[in-house]
Design an enzyme around this catalytic site. Structure first.
Site, short mmCIF file in Angstrom:
data_model
loop_
_atom_site.label_atom_id
_atom_site.label_comp_id
_atom_site.label_asym_id
_atom_site.label_seq_id
_atom_site.Cartn_x
_atom_site.Cartn_y
_atom_site.Cartn_z
N HIS A 64 0.85 -1.21 0.00
CA HIS A 64 0.00 0.00 0.00
C HIS A 64 0.87 1.25 0.00
O HIS A 64 2.05 1.19 0.38
CB HIS A 64 -0.93 0.04 1.22
CG HIS A 64 -0.22 0.10 2.54
ND1 HIS A 64 0.38 -0.99 3.11
CD2 HIS A 64 -0.01 1.14 3.39
CE1 HIS A 64 0.93 -0.64 4.27
NE2 HIS A 64 0.71 0.66 4.47
N HIS B 220 4.60 0.14 0.09
CA HIS B 220 5.38 -0.61 1.08
C HIS B 220 4.58 -1.75 1.66
O HIS B 220 3.35 -1.81 1.52
CB HIS B 220 5.95 0.32 2.16
CG HIS B 220 4.92 1.13 2.88
ND1 HIS B 220 4.35 2.27 2.36
CD2 HIS B 220 4.32 0.94 4.08
CE1 HIS B 220 3.48 2.76 3.21
NE2 HIS B 220 3.42 1.97 4.26
N ASP C 16 0.52 5.08 1.81
CA ASP C 16 -0.26 5.52 2.96
C ASP C 16 -1.47 6.34 2.54
O ASP C 16 -1.35 7.33 1.81
CB ASP C 16 0.62 6.32 3.93
CG ASP C 16 1.53 5.39 4.73
OD1 ASP C 16 1.21 4.18 4.83
OD2 ASP C 16 2.56 5.86 5.24
N ARG D 205 5.18 7.05 13.88
CA ARG D 205 5.03 7.44 12.48
C ARG D 205 4.52 8.87 12.37
O ARG D 205 3.57 9.25 13.06
CB ARG D 205 4.03 6.50 11.80
CG ARG D 205 3.71 6.87 10.37
CD ARG D 205 2.82 5.82 9.73
NE ARG D 205 1.45 6.30 9.65
CZ ARG D 205 0.56 5.88 8.77
NH1 ARG D 205 0.89 4.93 7.91
NH2 ARG D 205 -0.66 6.35 8.77
C1 AKG Z 1 2.65 2.12 7.44
O1 AKG Z 1 3.06 3.06 8.13
O2 AKG Z 1 1.71 2.25 6.65
C2 AKG Z 1 3.29 0.82 7.53
O3 AKG Z 1 2.90 -0.09 6.83
C3 AKG Z 1 4.43 0.71 8.44
C4 AKG Z 1 5.43 -0.28 8.00
C5 AKG Z 1 5.68 -1.33 9.01
O4 AKG Z 1 4.97 -1.38 10.03
O5 AKG Z 1 6.58 -2.14 8.78
#
Ligand code: AKG
Length: 289
Positions: free
Chosen positions: A110, A266, A112, A280
Site C-alpha cells: 500500500h 510498502h 499511505d 510514524r
Molecule cells: C505504514 O506506516 O503504513 C506501515 O505499513 C508501516 C510499515 C511497518 O509497520 O513495517
C-alpha cells in the site's frame, strides 16, 4: 530502465550508500536531531527524490525532533486518521504490535492513505521497539514498476482512473477485534468515502511516471467490468513483487526511515513474534490529482 551509477552519487552534507541501482539508500554521517541547516534540508529533499526511501541508523530523537524531520518535506498531518497518537503529540502516530493487539495493515502492499483525496506525500517512521527477528519492511518503487510495462499498455493506462477506498482495505476485520471497533469503523467509513485517482501519475518533483494503484486500497478501475478490472489490477499489483524494484529493511532499534509516499508502495512483513513499536509521522498533502 535507467539504472543508478553509484560512482556519481555525491552529496555535500552526508554519504549515501545505495541499496540497489533502482531504489533505496542508507544515509551515513547525519544526526537527524538537528535538521535546521538549510543545506542539509536541501540534500535530504534531493536524496529522497532520487532514492525514494532513505534509511538512517542509530538516531536519538525526541517526538519534537521526529516531527521536525517531517517538516523538512511538508506539513505533518494533524489528527485526521484514526490511529492512536502519542500522548501530547497530535502528529505522531503509534504503530504497535503486542501479543494481544491485532495487527493491521500488514502483508499488503500500500501507499499511505491513498483513500484520501490528498494523501500524504511522505512518511517518517522511527523504531522504538523491535523483535529479535523478522518484522522487516519492504518498499517497491512505483516509478520503476511503471517502467516495466510495455509501451502500448502504458498509453492505455494513462487514460484510466481507479477507485481507492478505506472500506476495500483489510481493516474492517481489524476493527472487529478491538474495543469499540464497530463504532470506530463506522465513523471512519462515513468520513472516508471512496475517491478516484488516475492510474498513472507524474511525480511533481522528478517528472517520472508513477503506477498509482495498490492492493490495499485500490478497489477497481473505472469503466471496466469487475472481471476486467480485477484482471488488470492483478497484473499491475504483480509488478511490485519483482525483486528488482524492491528494497528491504531489517529494522534495528533507533532506525529512521523516510519514504516518498507518491513514488513507492510498502509492505510490513508479518513474520514475527513479540512486540514491535514504531512512531510514524506522515507529511504533506498530495495535491497533484
Ligand atoms: C505504514 O506506516 O503504513 C506501515 O505499513 C508501516 C510499515 C511497518 O509497520 O513495517
Amino acid at each position: 530502465m535507467t539504472y543508478l551509477d553509484a560512482s556519481l552519487v555525491r552529496y555535500a552534507k552526508f554519504k549515501i550508500e545505495p541499496h540497489s541501482p533502482l531504489i533505496g539508500a542508507t544515509v551515513h554521517g547525519v544526526d537527524l536531531s538537528d535538521v535546521s541547516e538549510e543545506a542539509l534540508r536541501a540534500d535530504l529533499r534531493k536524496a529522497l527524490a532520487e532514492f525514494q526511501v532513505l534509511f538512517f541508523r542509530k538516531q536519538t530523537l525526541t517526538p519534537e525532533q521526529h516531527v521536525a524531520i517531517a517538516r523538512v518535506f511538508g506539513d505533518p498531518e494533524k489528527a485526521k486518521a484514526f490511529f492512536p497518537r502519542l500522548n501530547g503529540y497530535n502528529a505522531v502516530e503509534i504503530i504497535e504490535t503486542a501479543p494481544n493487539v491485532p495487527r493491521y495493515g500488514v502483508d499488503q502492499w500500500h501507499s499511505d492513505i491513498s483513500f484520501y483525496h490528498n494523501p500524504p506525500t511522505g512518511t517518517v517512521l522511527y523504531s522504538r521497539k523491535i523483535p529479535q527477528l523478522g518484522a522487516d519492511t519492504v518498499w517497491a518503487s512505483a516509478t520503476r514498476a511503471y517502467e516495466l510495462l510495455p509501451e502500448g499498455l502504458k498509453t492505455w493506462l494513462e487514460t484510466l482512473e481507479a477507485v481507492h477506498s478505506f472500506e476495500h482495505s483489510g481493516w474492517p476485520a481489524y476493527f472487529d477485534q478491538i474495543e469499540n471497533g464497530r463504532d470506530l469503523y463506522d465513523k471512519a467509513r462515513s468520513e472516508y468515502l471512496p475517491v478516484v485517482h488516475p492510474v498513472v501519475r507524474t511525480h511533481p518533483v522528478t517528472g517520472k511516471k508513477i503506477l498509482y494503484v495498490n492492493p490495499n486500497f485500490t478497489d477497481r478501475v473505472k469503466g471496466l467490468s469487475r472481471q476486467e478490472s480485477d484482471g488488470l489490477l492483478t497484473l499491475l499489483f504483480g509488478l511490485f513483487e519483482k525483486p528488482e524494484v524492491q528494497v528491504r529493511l531489517r529494522w534495528e532499534l533507533d532506525t529512521v526511515v523516510i519514504w516518498d509516499n507518491r513514488a513507492t508502495v510498502h509492505y510490513a512483513v508479518n513474520d514475527y513474534v513479540g512486540e514491535r513499536l514504531l512512531h510514524r509521522v506522515t507529511f504533506g498533502e498530495d495535491k497533484a490529482f
